[in-house]
Design a protein around this motif. Structure first.
Motif, short mmCIF file in Angstrom:
data_model
loop_
_atom_site.label_atom_id
_atom_site.label_comp_id
_atom_site.label_asym_id
_atom_site.label_seq_id
_atom_site.Cartn_x
_atom_site.Cartn_y
_atom_site.Cartn_z
N LEU A 12 0.84 -1.18 0.00
CA LEU A 12 0.00 0.00 0.00
C LEU A 12 0.89 1.25 0.00
O LEU A 12 1.98 1.23 0.56
N SER A 15 3.16 3.16 3.14
CA SER A 15 2.70 2.34 4.27
C SER A 15 3.54 1.07 4.33
O SER A 15 4.07 0.61 3.32
N GLU A 17 2.01 -1.61 5.30
CA GLU A 17 0.99 -2.64 5.16
C GLU A 17 0.95 -3.18 3.72
O GLU A 17 1.32 -2.49 2.77
N LEU A 111 -8.35 -2.31 6.62
CA LEU A 111 -8.63 -1.22 5.68
C LEU A 111 -10.04 -0.71 5.94
O LEU A 111 -10.99 -1.50 6.04
N HIS A 135 -7.01 5.76 12.08
CA HIS A 135 -5.73 5.26 11.54
C HIS A 135 -4.58 5.60 12.49
O HIS A 135 -3.71 4.76 12.76
N LYS A 141 -5.54 -0.11 9.97
CA LYS A 141 -4.14 -0.16 9.53
C LYS A 141 -3.92 0.67 8.26
O LYS A 141 -2.83 1.18 8.02
N SER A 142 -4.98 0.79 7.45
CA SER A 142 -4.91 1.61 6.25
C SER A 142 -6.30 2.18 5.98
O SER A 142 -7.31 1.66 6.49
N HIS A 166 -4.93 5.02 0.51
CA HIS A 166 -4.23 3.78 0.21
C HIS A 166 -4.90 2.99 -0.92
O HIS A 166 -4.22 2.28 -1.66
#
Length: 282
Positions: A12, A15, A17, A111, A135, A141-142, A166
């Motif tokens: 992403l 990030s 992630e 997400l 966030h 997390k995103s 993202h």
């Protein structure tokens, strides 16, 4: 030759992630059915589940994951919020309620998306600022958007602390390729997720699609999911039929050649090909 695996993930933007390349959608899957379908999907190898407040089955997605015995960190879960509340704090509370339904009071979602651009400029800003708070606390997390066009995303530059989003989740398949927003997202590093990648089976008997399916020895649904993968999208096929859930994940043993991709690309009807929504890019 495009070599993909069901375990593949994509990074992403800005990030640490990563998002699984194939997802499983639960759009309006009835609660009890949703639990069974998610369990079947996890058994079939999916590690990415896509739900939403609007689908009214977030809790069941969480229950299915817990019942499966799989570690939380091994499954990527997305949810979405459709509209803001009266304030950023009240909107944040709506977000937190979803996280609790899915992962419990100490949990998180991988997400969280704004489901639609329809709240207007002020509504979109409020939603994004509430998502940024979630966030920052690690409870999402995103964060990203859905059904956003170029103008909607560009508008975010003036206030977004997390930019670009993202992910942008939009309707994508050969008949609705949304090339303007797809190109914009690809250029800006935004992951593009494809909802309705199998067009809700409306095109299962399309002669061109049937011919390509026969040539490759796979179903029309498998061809459409494979097409999305080769376009660089993250497809989110949905089914409540156990056999189809399994079959829709069985798309990693063949490759659509250049000719197949060109033929499918030529089916594009622009916004007229949408069955749900084509974005407004202005």
């Amino acid at each position: 030759m495009h070599v993909f695996k069901i375990t593949d993930t994509l990074p992403l933007p800005k990030s640490s992630e990563r998002i699984p390349r194939l997802g499983f959608g639960v759009y309006r899957s009835p609660p009890n059915q949703c639990k069974q379908s998610v369990r079947k999907a996890l058994d079939a190898g999916y590690r990415h589940i896509d739900t939403a407040q609007f689908y009214a089955n977030e809790a069941e997605v969480g229950e299915a994951l817990r019942d499966s015995g799989m570690p939380r960190e091994e499954v990527f879960i997305t949810t979405k919020i459709l509209s803001p509340a009266a304030s950023i704090e009240a909107t944040y509370d709506k977000l937190l309620a979803s996280v609790h339904k899915i992962s419990g009071p100490d949990g998180y979602v991988d997400l969280f998306l704004i489901h639609s651009s329809s709240s207007g400029s002020a509504g979109r800003k409020m939603l994004w600022q509430a998502l940024e708070k979630l966030h920052a606390e690690g409870k999402a997390k995103s964060i990203g958007v859905s059904n956003f066009g170029v103008g909607h995303i560009e508008e975010m530059r003036s206030y977004a602390q997390v930019f670009p989003p993202h992910v942008n989740q939009i309707e994508l398949h050969p008949w609705c390729q949304q090339r303007v927003i797809d190109d914009y997202c690809q250029r800006n590093g935004i992951i593009v997720e494809a909802y309705s990648p199998i067009v809700r089976n409306y095109k299962a008997n399309d002669p061109t699609l049937v011919e390509i399916a026969k040539k490759n020895g796979h179903s029309t649904q498998q061809v459409l999911i494979r097409y999305a993968l080769q376009k660089g999208w993250v497809p989110l096929p949905k089914s409540d039929t156990p056999e189809r859930i399994v079959a829709n994940a069985d798309v990693f043993d063949f490759d659509l050649d250049v000719e197949d991709m060109a033929v499918l690309n030529d089916l594009d009807q622009g916004s007229a090909g949408a069955i749900v929504e084509a974005v407004n890019n202005e």
